[in-house]
Motif scaffolding. Structure first.
Motif: not given
Lengths: 462, 273
Positions: A269, A273-277, B41, B261
């Motif tokens: 990221f 596009d995929t986030p991780v927090n 993606h 984010q």
């Protein structure tokens, strides 16, 4: 086997284990005693003819070696990396008596990797195809539900026997736990892609974005002319501890962390596009391979401190010794005999701490491991900002809820006959985590193999 | 690969996309959703199925970040890489008497198939829809055609009454109207307010929750929320739940988990919405 140094590897998602060189492979192959009654093969869930492939390596016939492995194992690059060989082939090797069993896993990986990199492989592959003794097309269609290790193995074996196999996969990519569960640094996804490609070359068709139970029902599959079905839907439903605060922000199931990081590539990221927090201080609850994977993924994301929190002692941890060792080398801290009671949040709804108590070990329980018993005493707060719950998974409910005709046990696992993997529904077989709960890749493959054999026998009779 | 037949703006920041997805279309029922992924993606996001025929489905989306922004760039005959569904439980439709369907913002689009289903099952249907302003009141004509009474509210009074959908709801309740069921979908805070309004009067209220999803098939727990003291997954136990049992504070808190984010991703791409 050489590994990336811990300091270096916690900053990347590249493969940790670096494989062995040709020289090392030859040296190791030469140590083999080529037993007449090889205990190694007898302890391989997919019955690879181990001495024969090791002989081929010894003779520098690497193409033959991989061919011999592929007679029984459709995913050699995967197995060479993730099998618990110490509990199987290597654990049974008679050279254990001298303290130095043959490094069979490394040799399998060597053969698989050699094939991947060998330029003449393409034409050699074609040669092998013709002598693979692929059976004549039977014109019978088989449906495999799930493209994880159980499904892929069953599909490959049935394709080799001449059946027209279609694999239905719920996610957008094939591989199941091989792509969403096991991290890139243990099992590069490129390898999974290539091994799935090999199955496709055998004629297996893979339909993605296809959820049996939603997109189509089991009944409709039979109505479309499939003669038999293998269910490999896995155990993807995460277990939570059901303690207060478990729904706070930055509390994740290990499945969520790993799916974001591995399947959706959140470690790349914002390019992906995929986030991780993830915060800086992560507590991973659990003691299995998934907990180790979660801890090591967290380190590679933004965590500065990662703790494994487990209610028993290290001796009872189900994780592979190798994975525990890797985690320790990378700086993961192990807090044993510790049980979380409550997760504490801040005013924004994010984790700020975890209240725990200490445990001691009592008598053995039904799993054979000593039971953890809380110690009377003060609770203490662990200073963490992220909690990953890696305490186990159970069978995926979507398909099961839509298929009430299948017999399940009280933990929602599909009931099957142990030798044939047959369910109570005629023509329907099942294997892997859907029948065993969370187990290994190789166990799933063994089940897929048994089911393929049984389906073949069933259809020949019908 | 799923072909896009059309991708039209129907209000500022709100788009209507029609896709060829026969396997989803033939099974889709009111209340269900799909997970879509634009490309390799991309992230997986849930979108309610606003309507469907034999081959195609329609999804309505509001631009709230990178993925929805990228969706607006798709043209006719472009493709989405992945579409899977129909997911979630379908709405339980029964003949109850009088059903009040309340939609806020882009939730109004999600209200449409459900309203139609309640009406065709023999219910009297009152529709209350609200938006910031006139330009954002979507599906007005479509809903008018299928309901018995319609109320529109806008924050600025540019259409219908000035105020909120909850004002109209309160008025209806206070007037003693017999309402057998309230079905509401929209921003979490709106659904919470409606739930709080109907609770003291014991009016059964169903909500369709919009938590953060990743796989949509019950595998990860990203979408989990406390309902009636138990943890439920919106993707497989929902998306609809008894509003009086939902922990809305928790839902709204969990919706904010990736705010930083999301902001960052928009910033580096110059996306403003």
């Amino acid at each position: 086997m050489k590994k990336q140094s811990p300091k270096k590897r916690i900053k990347n998602f590249d493969e940790v284990a670096l494989g062995i060189s040709e020289e090392e492979a030859l040296q190791e192959a030469q140590r083999c005693l080529f037993c007449k009654n090889p205990k190694c093969s007898m302890n391989c869930p997919v019955e690879i003819d181990i001495p024969r492939f090791i002989q081929a390596i010894k003779d520098k016939k690497f193409g033959d070696a991989i061919q011999i492995i592929k007679e029984k194992n459709n995913l050699p690059g995967v197995c060479g990396r993730v099998c618990p060989q110490e509990d199987q082939c290597e654990g049974a090797c008679i050279l254990n008596a001298k303290g130095k069993p043959i490094n069979i896993g490394a040799l399998e990986r060597f053969a698989a990797d050699w094939e991947r990199h060998d330029k003449s492989r393409l034409s050699a592959e074609a040669k092998r195809e013709s002598c693979l003794a692929k059976a004549e097309d039977t014109k019978l269609k088989i449906a495999v539900i799930g493209s994880g290790p159980a499904g892929l193995t069953c599909a490959g074996d049935l394709a080799k026997k001449g059946y027209l196999v279609t694999v239905f996969e719920a996610l957008h990519t094939a591989g199941g736990v091989l792509v969403y569960g096991i991290p890139e640094f243990r099992l590069p996804k490129q390898i999974v892609k290539e091994e799935v490609g090999y199955l496709k070359s055998l004629g297996v068709v893979i339909k993605k974005n296809f959820i049996v139970g939603k997109t189509v029902t089991l009944k409709e599959i039979f109505e479309e002319g499939y003669s038999a079905v293998f269910i490999g839907t896995g155990a993807g439903l995460p277990s939570f501890m059901n303690i207060p605060g478990e729904n706070l922000n930055r509390v994740y199931s290990s499945n969520e962390l790993l799916t974001r990081a591995n399947l959706m590539k959140a470690y790349l990221f914002p390019d992906y596009d995929t986030p991780v927090n993830i915060g800086k201080k992560v507590a991973v609850i659990g003691g299995g391979n998934t907990a180790m994977d979660s801890a090591r993924v967290s380190l590679r994301l933004s965590a500065e401190k990662v703790y494994i929190v487990y209610r028993r002692s290290e001796k009872e941890m189900p994780a592979r010794k190798e994975e525990i060792e890797n985690a320790k080398e990378e700086g993961v801290e192990f807090h044993m005999l510790t049980l979380p009671q409550k997760i504490i949040g801040d005013s924004e709804g994010f984790v700020k701490g975890m209240e725990c108590i200490k445990m001691e070990l009592g008598e053995a329980d039904s799993s054979g491991r000593r039971r953890p018993i809380p110690i009377e005493g003060p609770e203490f707060i662990m200073d963490v900002d992220t909690v990953i719950v890696a305490i186990g998974q159970s069978p995926n409910p979507v398909f099961l809820k839509a298929t009430p005709e299948l017999d399940l046990d009280k933990w929602s696992k599909i009931v099957v006959a142990p030798e044939t993997q047959a369910t109570n529904v005629k023509g329907v077989y099942a294997g892997g985590d859907a029948t065993k709960g969370d187990d290994t890749v190789i166990a799933a493959m063994g089940a897929g193999k048994r089911a393929a054999k049984a389906i073949d026998a069933y259809l020949k009779k019908v | 690969m799923f072909k896009i037949l059309s991708n039209e703006q129907i209000a500022p920041g709100i788009f209507n996309m029609q896709l060829v997805a026969p396997l989803v279309a033939r099974k889709a029922k009111a209340g269900q959703f799909v997970m879509i992924r634009i490309d390799d993606h991309g992230e997986r996001i849930p979108l309610t199925i606003a309507s469907n025929d034999a081959e195609n489905i329609t999804i309505v989306y509001q631009v709230v970040g990178v993925t929805t922004h990228r969706l607006t760039e798709k043209k006719n005959n472009d493709f989405l890489l992945d579409v899977v569904g129909p997911l979630g439980h379908e709405t339980q439709i029964e003949k109850l008497g009088t059903v009040c369907c309340i939609g806020g913002g882009v939730g109004i689009a999600e209200l449409y198939p459900v309203t139609r289903a309640y009406k065709s099952s023999g219910n009297k249907v009152i529709v209350i829809i609200g938006a910031k302003n006139k330009g954002l009141v979507i599906f007005k004509e479509e809903l008018k055609e299928i309901c018995d009474e319609m109320f529109i509210t806008t924050d600025d009074g540019s259409e219908g009454e000035k105020g909120f959908v909850s004002d109209v709801m309160k008025r209806l309740i206070d007037s003693g109207r017999k309402i057998d069921l309230v079905y509401t979908v929209g921003p979490a805070i709106m659904m919470k307010v409606i739930a709080d309004l109907t609770r003291p009067f014991d009016i059964k209220t169903m909500v369709s929750l919009n938590s953060v999803l990743v796989d949509g098939t019950g595998m990860c727990g990203s979408c989990r929320v406390e309902v009636g003291g138990e943890t439920k997954f919106v993707c497989v136990n929902g998306p609809e739940f008894d509003a009086h049992k939902v922990n809305f504070e928790e839902l709204m808190s969990r919706q904010s988990l990736f705010k930083e984010q999301e902001k960052h991703a928009c910033k580096i791409r110059g996306i403003v919405y």
